[in-house]
Scaffold this active site. Structure first.
Site, PDB file in Angstrom:
ATOM      1  N   GLU A  71       2.502  -1.672   7.736  1.00 13.44           N
ATOM      2  CA  GLU A  71       3.922  -1.648   8.036  1.00 13.44           C
ATOM      3  C   GLU A  71       4.323  -0.455   8.886  1.00 13.44           C
ATOM      4  O   GLU A  71       3.711   0.604   8.837  1.00 13.44           O
ATOM      5  CB  GLU A  71       4.723  -1.630   6.731  1.00 13.44           C
ATOM      6  CG  GLU A  71       4.714  -2.986   6.067  1.00 13.44           C
ATOM      7  CD  GLU A  71       5.308  -2.931   4.666  1.00 13.44           C
ATOM      8  OE1 GLU A  71       6.109  -3.818   4.361  1.00 13.44           O
ATOM      9  OE2 GLU A  71       4.977  -2.023   3.909  1.00 13.44           O
ATOM     10  N   CYS A  84       8.000   5.466  11.902  1.00 14.11           N
ATOM     11  CA  CYS A  84       7.067   5.890  10.862  1.00 14.11           C
ATOM     12  C   CYS A  84       5.860   4.948  10.904  1.00 14.11           C
ATOM     13  O   CYS A  84       5.998   3.743  10.702  1.00 14.11           O
ATOM     14  CB  CYS A  84       7.791   5.816   9.520  1.00 14.11           C
ATOM     15  SG  CYS A  84       6.779   6.326   8.137  1.00 14.11           S
ATOM     16  N   CYS A  91      -4.982   3.257   0.674  1.00 10.40           N
ATOM     17  CA  CYS A  91      -5.194   4.710   0.712  1.00 10.40           C
ATOM     18  C   CYS A  91      -6.175   5.093  -0.392  1.00 10.40           C
ATOM     19  O   CYS A  91      -6.274   4.397  -1.395  1.00 10.40           O
ATOM     20  CB  CYS A  91      -3.857   5.433   0.481  1.00 10.40           C
ATOM     21  SG  CYS A  91      -3.891   7.198   0.890  1.00 10.40           S
ATOM     22  N   CYS A  95      -1.985   9.453  -5.003  1.00  9.39           N
ATOM     23  CA  CYS A  95      -0.862  10.318  -5.383  1.00  9.39           C
ATOM     24  C   CYS A  95       0.003   9.526  -6.364  1.00  9.39           C
ATOM     25  O   CYS A  95       0.306   8.355  -6.128  1.00  9.39           O
ATOM     26  CB  CYS A  95      -0.058  10.729  -4.147  1.00  9.39           C
ATOM     27  SG  CYS A  95      -1.054  11.667  -2.974  1.00  9.39           S
ATOM     28  N   CYS A  98       3.349   7.813  -5.343  1.00  9.26           N
ATOM     29  CA  CYS A  98       3.331   7.056  -4.093  1.00  9.26           C
ATOM     30  C   CYS A  98       2.881   5.638  -4.351  1.00  9.26           C
ATOM     31  O   CYS A  98       1.861   5.415  -4.997  1.00  9.26           O
ATOM     32  CB  CYS A  98       2.393   7.722  -3.085  1.00  9.26           C
ATOM     33  SG  CYS A  98       2.235   6.799  -1.532  1.00  9.26           S
ATOM     34  N   SER A 178       1.380  13.857   9.126  1.00  3.11           N
ATOM     35  CA  SER A 178       1.628  14.305   7.758  1.00  3.11           C
ATOM     36  C   SER A 178       0.354  14.123   6.942  1.00  3.11           C
ATOM     37  O   SER A 178      -0.265  13.065   6.951  1.00  3.11           O
ATOM     38  CB  SER A 178       2.758  13.472   7.146  1.00  3.11           C
ATOM     39  OG  SER A 178       2.967  13.839   5.800  1.00  3.11           O
ATOM     40  N   CYS A 320       9.486   5.790   3.916  1.00  2.00           N
ATOM     41  CA  CYS A 320       8.175   6.220   4.356  1.00  2.00           C
ATOM     42  C   CYS A 320       7.384   6.687   3.152  1.00  2.00           C
ATOM     43  O   CYS A 320       7.899   7.341   2.265  1.00  2.00           O
ATOM     44  CB  CYS A 320       8.294   7.338   5.377  1.00  2.00           C
ATOM     45  SG  CYS A 320       8.972   6.747   6.912  1.00  2.00           S
TER      46      CYS A 320
HETATM   47  N1  SAH Z   1      -0.972  10.586   3.401  1.00  2.00           N
HETATM   48  C1  SAH Z   1      -0.008  11.301   4.192  1.00  2.00           C
HETATM   49  C2  SAH Z   1       1.006  10.443   4.902  1.00  2.00           C
HETATM   50  C3  SAH Z   1       1.643   9.300   4.128  1.00  2.00           C
HETATM   51  S1  SAH Z   1       2.900   9.686   2.944  1.00  2.00           S
HETATM   52  C4  SAH Z   1       0.684  12.328   3.325  1.00  2.00           C
HETATM   53  O1  SAH Z   1       0.449  12.357   2.128  1.00  2.00           O
HETATM   54  O2  SAH Z   1       1.419  13.161   3.850  1.00  2.00           O
HETATM   55  C5  SAH Z   1       4.313  10.278   3.806  1.00  2.00           C
HETATM   56  C6  SAH Z   1       5.247  11.085   2.927  1.00  2.00           C
HETATM   57  O3  SAH Z   1       5.979  10.261   1.987  1.00  2.00           O
HETATM   58  C7  SAH Z   1       4.511  12.089   2.060  1.00  2.00           C
HETATM   59  O4  SAH Z   1       5.185  13.314   2.014  1.00  2.00           O
HETATM   60  C8  SAH Z   1       4.526  11.414   0.721  1.00  2.00           C
HETATM   61  O5  SAH Z   1       4.256  12.329  -0.284  1.00  2.00           O
HETATM   62  C9  SAH Z   1       5.912  10.825   0.689  1.00  2.00           C
HETATM   63  N2  SAH Z   1       6.111   9.815  -0.348  1.00  2.00           N
HETATM   64  C10 SAH Z   1       5.218   8.920  -0.803  1.00  2.00           C
HETATM   65  N3  SAH Z   1       5.753   8.146  -1.753  1.00  2.00           N
HETATM   66  C11 SAH Z   1       7.034   8.542  -1.920  1.00  2.00           C
HETATM   67  C12 SAH Z   1       8.106   8.112  -2.761  1.00  2.00           C
HETATM   68  N4  SAH Z   1       7.955   7.115  -3.620  1.00  2.00           N
HETATM   69  N5  SAH Z   1       9.284   8.762  -2.657  1.00  2.00           N
HETATM   70  C13 SAH Z   1       9.439   9.749  -1.751  1.00  2.00           C
HETATM   71  N6  SAH Z   1       8.471  10.194  -0.936  1.00  2.00           N
HETATM   72  C14 SAH Z   1       7.270   9.607  -1.010  1.00  2.00           C
END
Ligand code: SAH
Length: 349
Positions: A71, A84, A91, A95, A98, A178, A320
């Site tokens: 997406e 974005c 992945c 996390c 996420c 990022s 995002c």
């Molecule tokens: N893997 C990379 C890029 C993808 S995530 C990274 O971790 O930076 C992009 C951003 O969105 C990251 O800061 C991530 O921590 C944040 N993110 C992921 N899930 C989220 C959620 N449910 N609410 C808010 N931010 C989120």
């Protein structure tokens, strides 16, 4: 003969029932009801096609093979338009806050698939030529699905074309990679890709970060911060962005805020506080707004502008980092699209 069901005059419970009957998941129905309510009675929308998201956020689901779905989200703001972009399908990082982290890695996206996201969005937005003044895609952030530094070569190849003055012509300040903190690749990202850098920090102690961003067990905070200090090209004009998702009772105390500004002291930094975008089954809640404000105040007083990013595209599940093409939710949104065009019209009285 079955006549299409008219939505006009249905009360909210009746709308809810109609949506559920048409296949909208129970959990999503309430939100869809309030969207319909708003579109019909606040904006006067007469058909589903007119009910695009109000804030102009747009999302594309691209498919380049069986199970290869990813997406892209476009987020227009007053002074810019940010795309974005995803780097992987699924992945490996898990996390905990996420949604992509609940999906297995399917594979890395190719340079064509990464770049293709930009091209398709520009097509849909009629944003050609790339050098035109007033262009719509002014910024690209690698903040979609996946960890870009685990797909280094392909991300590098794609971003080189995004930043090439004879191609998509976005300056390196307007392109941001990022990372959750793949420390050994950060210096290479700076010297070989040269884009701006964002770090998904999200916690100020290893104890907490180990839990919510598990890659921290491999590359703890001190090493991550050191890599930022030495990031090639960081300067006051080109700051490193520290992303910090606000999780109620987990990382949002006043002490955390103080520790955060101490941690990044001396690094040309921006701090982005991100309200947690909850998803069904998520083990966290978003911090209370009053707590986010208190947290932000400390960060502001320390000299960081720290905009609290307004959640955008929530109504299309397009935040995002929350992007996903995993079947369940995907089917749900496909069902919603179908529903918008057909299902309701076919429903009996
Ligand atoms: N893997 C990379 C890029 C993808 S995530 C990274 O971790 O930076 C992009 C951003 O969105 C990251 O800061 C991530 O921590 C944040 N993110 C992921 N899930 C989220 C959620 N449910 N609410 C808010 N931010 C989120």
């Amino acid at each position: 003969m079955e006549k299409p069901l008219s939505l006009i005059g249905l009360d909210k419970p009746a709308l809810n029932t109609a949506l559920v009957a048409a296949g909208v998941p129970d959990k999503a129905a309430k939100m869809r009801v309030s969207q319909l309510w708003n579109w019909i009675y606040v904006h006067g929308a007469k058909d589903f096609a007119a009910m695009t998201t109000e804030d102009g956020t747009r999302k594309w689901l691209l498919r380049t093979g069986a199970g290869i779905e990813f997406e892209t989200v476009y987020i227009p703001e007053a002074d810019r338009g940010t795309l974005c972009v995803s780097s992987q399908v699924g992945c490996t990082l898990t996390c905990r806050f996420c949604h992509t982290g609940t999906q297995k890695l399917v594979r890395n996206l190719t340079p064509a698939e990464i770049l293709g996201q930009v091209l398709i969005a520009k097509d849909a937005l009629e944003d050609w030529p790339s050098t035109a003044p007033g262009r719509k895609v002014t910024n690209v952030v690698m903040m979609g699905m996946g960890e870009p530094l685990y797909n280094f070569d392909n991300v590098k190849a794609a971003l080189a074309i995004v930043m090439d003055g004879d191609a998509l012509a976005l300056s390196k300040r307007r392109v941001t990679l990022s990372t959750a903190g793949v420390v050994p690749m950060i210096a290479r990202a700076g010297s070989e890709i040269g884009s701006s850098l964002a770090i998904s920090l999200h916690a100020v102690t290893d104890e907490i970060r180990d839990q919510i961003v598990p890659i921290n067990k491999k590359y703890p905070i001190a090493e991550l911060i050191e890599a930022c200090r030495t990031y090639p090209g960081a300067s006051n004009a080109r700051r490193i962005t520290f992303e910090y998702v606000m999780l109620k009772g987990v990382n949002d105390s006043i002490a955390d805020a103080r520790a955060l500004v101490k941690l990044v002291a001396g690094i040309p930094a921006k701090i982005n506080l991100i309200p947690f975008n909850a998803w069904p089954g998520a083990p966290y809640e978003c911090s209370d707004w009053s707590q986010i404000e208190k947290f932000a105040e400390i960060v502001n007083k320390a000299g960081y502008a720290s905009p609290v990013r307004t959640p955008r595209g929530r109504d299309i599940m397009a935040a995002c980092g929350q992007l996903k093409s995993e079947s369940v939710k995907q089917r749900a949104s496909e069902r919603m699209a179908e529903l918008q065009s057909a299902e309701l019209a076919r429903m009996p009285h």
